[in-house]
Scaffold this motif. Sequence first.
Motif, short mmCIF file in Angstrom:
data_model
loop_
_atom_site.label_atom_id
_atom_site.label_comp_id
_atom_site.label_asym_id
_atom_site.label_seq_id
_atom_site.Cartn_x
_atom_site.Cartn_y
_atom_site.Cartn_z
N THR A 186 0.82 -1.20 0.00
CA THR A 186 0.00 0.00 0.00
C THR A 186 0.86 1.25 0.00
O THR A 186 2.03 1.24 0.40
CB THR A 186 -0.93 0.06 1.23
OG1 THR A 186 -0.14 0.26 2.42
CG2 THR A 186 -1.76 -1.20 1.36
N LEU A 187 0.23 2.33 -0.43
CA LEU A 187 0.82 3.66 -0.38
C LEU A 187 -0.23 4.61 0.15
O LEU A 187 -1.38 4.60 -0.31
CB LEU A 187 1.28 4.09 -1.78
CG LEU A 187 1.81 5.51 -1.91
CD1 LEU A 187 3.14 5.66 -1.18
CD2 LEU A 187 1.98 5.88 -3.39
N GLY A 188 0.14 5.43 1.12
CA GLY A 188 -0.75 6.45 1.66
C GLY A 188 0.06 7.63 2.14
O GLY A 188 1.28 7.58 2.19
N GLY A 197 -6.85 -4.43 -6.91
CA GLY A 197 -6.56 -3.16 -6.24
C GLY A 197 -7.65 -2.87 -5.24
O GLY A 197 -8.76 -3.40 -5.33
N SER A 198 -7.35 -2.02 -4.26
CA SER A 198 -8.36 -1.65 -3.28
C SER A 198 -8.04 -0.29 -2.67
O SER A 198 -6.89 0.18 -2.72
CB SER A 198 -8.48 -2.71 -2.17
OG SER A 198 -7.35 -2.67 -1.31
N ILE A 199 -9.07 0.31 -2.12
CA ILE A 199 -8.94 1.53 -1.34
C ILE A 199 -9.42 1.20 0.07
O ILE A 199 -10.57 0.78 0.24
CB ILE A 199 -9.76 2.68 -1.94
CG1 ILE A 199 -9.36 2.93 -3.37
CG2 ILE A 199 -9.58 3.95 -1.11
CD1 ILE A 199 -10.22 3.97 -4.07
N TRP A 256 -3.91 3.00 -0.49
CA TRP A 256 -4.13 2.62 -1.88
C TRP A 256 -3.33 1.35 -2.11
O TRP A 256 -2.12 1.36 -2.04
CB TRP A 256 -3.68 3.74 -2.81
CG TRP A 256 -4.41 5.03 -2.55
CD1 TRP A 256 -4.09 5.97 -1.62
CD2 TRP A 256 -5.58 5.50 -3.22
NE1 TRP A 256 -5.00 7.00 -1.66
CE2 TRP A 256 -5.91 6.75 -2.64
CE3 TRP A 256 -6.37 5.00 -4.27
CZ2 TRP A 256 -7.01 7.50 -3.06
CZ3 TRP A 256 -7.46 5.75 -4.68
CH2 TRP A 256 -7.78 6.98 -4.08
N ARG A 257 -4.03 0.24 -2.38
CA ARG A 257 -3.42 -1.08 -2.37
C ARG A 257 -3.42 -1.71 -3.76
O ARG A 257 -4.41 -1.62 -4.51
CB ARG A 257 -4.18 -2.00 -1.40
CG ARG A 257 -3.59 -3.39 -1.24
CD ARG A 257 -4.43 -4.22 -0.28
NE ARG A 257 -4.59 -3.57 1.01
CZ ARG A 257 -3.72 -3.70 2.01
NH1 ARG A 257 -2.64 -4.46 1.86
NH2 ARG A 257 -3.93 -3.08 3.16
#
Length: 283
Positions: free
Chosen positions: A147-149, A261-263, A277-278
Amino acid sequence: MALTYYDYRNPVLGKSYAATVYLNKAFLRTARHELNLRMGTGLGYFPVRFDQETNHKNLIVSSRLNATLQLRAEYDVAISEHLGLLLGVGLNHYSNGATTKPNLGINIPTVVVGLNYHQQRPFRPLATVPGYVPEDIGQNFLNLSGTLGYKQRNESSRQKYLVNSLTVIAGRRINRKSNLVAGVEGFYDRGLLAEQRDTVRNGEALIDVKKAGVLVGHELLFGRMAVVTHLGVYVYNPYKSNSFYYERIGLKYHVTERLFGSIDLKVHRGAADVIEWRVGMKL
């Protein structure tokens, strides 16, 4: 898709506009009656937000763009061949996931009265046809994802800090609508390093801000899409910046059979920690 407008009748909050995509899960469906649970997510826009000089009382909304979550129970009864009377109760939530602070967020309980237009009634998708059984029921799987956040540390500092995580999840599809999962994951929040540097004495070593956790969870399946809920516990957490456990709710979509992908919204005791954000791979 739903378009939602609110006038809060309050100069501190102003108004909001939102666009939401949603899914309805039917618990009861006959020729004349439907009982559904609506779950949705999207983006909300607030023209009025927190400003230290002009709107310092607004501790609820600090960014113009916010994530929105929608949950609603709906009852629909046919009043003609195509029209249905809609009654419902729901909850709308707005938050920026701590990307900008302050961020108390808004929870709006609602009572709904309206009309539904049905092109076809009753509607019976393939998944409700008697005898339909997905091929992968009873099969195990493995998910690898990252993930990135980013988040703001506090309202006095406008700088944003990256937050990353790596997750390994093992799961099993138990029926047509559900996956059960368990896994391990690691987190790295650069904002915690900045927090330490503001308070540590000269010469003191910084505490490791990396964290590791174990989780259990559930995925509610709608074709390629799933509503994800996790409950995790930190097993490695040297820098005690939060509670010993965390929760996550997210919306996941399989682009292909393997790639998804997922949020996700990661939460500590009901307070948003970060929007993740995955991207991942199913094995």
